[in-house]
Design an enzyme around this catalytic site. Sequence first.
Site, PDB file in Angstrom:
ATOM      1  N   TYR A 288      16.007  14.445  -0.276  1.00 41.64           N
ATOM      2  CA  TYR A 288      16.906  15.039  -0.871  1.00 41.64           C
ATOM      3  C   TYR A 288      16.985  14.990  -2.272  1.00 41.64           C
ATOM      4  O   TYR A 288      17.563  15.998  -2.986  1.00 41.64           O
ATOM      5  CB  TYR A 288      18.200  14.316  -0.357  1.00 41.64           C
ATOM      6  CG  TYR A 288      19.502  14.716  -1.022  1.00 41.64           C
ATOM      7  CD1 TYR A 288      20.298  15.775  -0.516  1.00 41.64           C
ATOM      8  CD2 TYR A 288      20.165  13.702  -1.951  1.00 41.64           C
ATOM      9  CE1 TYR A 288      21.325  16.247  -1.174  1.00 41.64           C
ATOM     10  CE2 TYR A 288      21.282  14.075  -2.560  1.00 41.64           C
ATOM     11  CZ  TYR A 288      22.036  15.186  -2.273  1.00 41.64           C
ATOM     12  OH  TYR A 288      23.176  15.563  -2.842  1.00 41.64           O
TER      13      TYR A 288
ATOM     14  N   TYR B 186      22.247   5.896   1.329  1.00 44.37           N
ATOM     15  CA  TYR B 186      21.773   7.460   1.942  1.00 44.37           C
ATOM     16  C   TYR B 186      22.445   7.666   3.267  1.00 44.37           C
ATOM     17  O   TYR B 186      22.526   6.752   4.232  1.00 44.37           O
ATOM     18  CB  TYR B 186      20.191   7.577   2.359  1.00 44.37           C
ATOM     19  CG  TYR B 186      19.971   8.784   3.014  1.00 44.37           C
ATOM     20  CD1 TYR B 186      19.779   9.991   2.478  1.00 44.37           C
ATOM     21  CD2 TYR B 186      19.626   8.644   4.251  1.00 44.37           C
ATOM     22  CE1 TYR B 186      19.526  11.217   2.988  1.00 44.37           C
ATOM     23  CE2 TYR B 186      19.143   9.934   5.022  1.00 44.37           C
ATOM     24  CZ  TYR B 186      19.140  10.997   4.390  1.00 44.37           C
ATOM     25  OH  TYR B 186      18.878  12.115   5.135  1.00 44.37           O
TER      26      TYR B 186
ATOM     27  N   TYR C 273      31.875   9.304  -6.220  1.00 47.30           N
ATOM     28  CA  TYR C 273      31.876   8.110  -6.755  1.00 47.30           C
ATOM     29  C   TYR C 273      33.073   8.156  -7.725  1.00 47.30           C
ATOM     30  O   TYR C 273      33.962   6.918  -8.101  1.00 47.30           O
ATOM     31  CB  TYR C 273      30.600   7.710  -7.763  1.00 47.30           C
ATOM     32  CG  TYR C 273      29.454   7.605  -6.961  1.00 47.30           C
ATOM     33  CD1 TYR C 273      29.414   6.967  -5.597  1.00 47.30           C
ATOM     34  CD2 TYR C 273      28.141   8.047  -7.654  1.00 47.30           C
ATOM     35  CE1 TYR C 273      28.270   6.770  -4.949  1.00 47.30           C
ATOM     36  CE2 TYR C 273      27.171   7.974  -6.810  1.00 47.30           C
ATOM     37  CZ  TYR C 273      27.233   7.463  -5.275  1.00 47.30           C
ATOM     38  OH  TYR C 273      25.735   7.212  -4.748  1.00 47.30           O
TER      39      TYR C 273
END
Length: 168
Positions: free
Chosen positions: A33, A93, A138
């Site tokens: 990713y 993840y 976040y």
Amino acid sequence: MYIDTKLENFKLRFAEEKDAVLILKFIKELAEYEKMLDHVVTTEEILIESLFQRKTAEVVIGEYEGEPVCFALFFHNFSTFLGRPGLYLEDLYVKPHMRGKGIGKIMLSFLASVAVERKCGRFEWWCLDWNEPSINFYKYMNAVAMGDWTVYRLAGEDLRGLAREFEK
């Protein structure tokens, strides 16, 4: 031992040595990713030694309906200013098909509870500058980017070269 969460059919547990294969799989999926798969050199053996024999870090695995769908790898650092340990999140993840279900928030809130329980003064992590979905997540969690700080790294031959300077 499983830890129940507020999300139905989603449980957390601390990883065990037998999870080394799964942890490596998650690390590779995350690296893919992040477009950094060619940087992954760790092996199951290295993970077993580092995580379960030397205990340099810990891993939490999230399972949805019994299937592993996420992981978080973290360890403790220390703040000299606070005089307390901190919790540093190296990797978080969540498998793509499980994103958007609140699993990331559960993982971060669980790690925050671990940090509070262990009397940590901080909970920190890095995020790649291009990873807008994570940055937005976040910020939603009220995390603050440390814009005044720059990360420095020595690795490979540069690390060994500096170490040799000490030996001279």
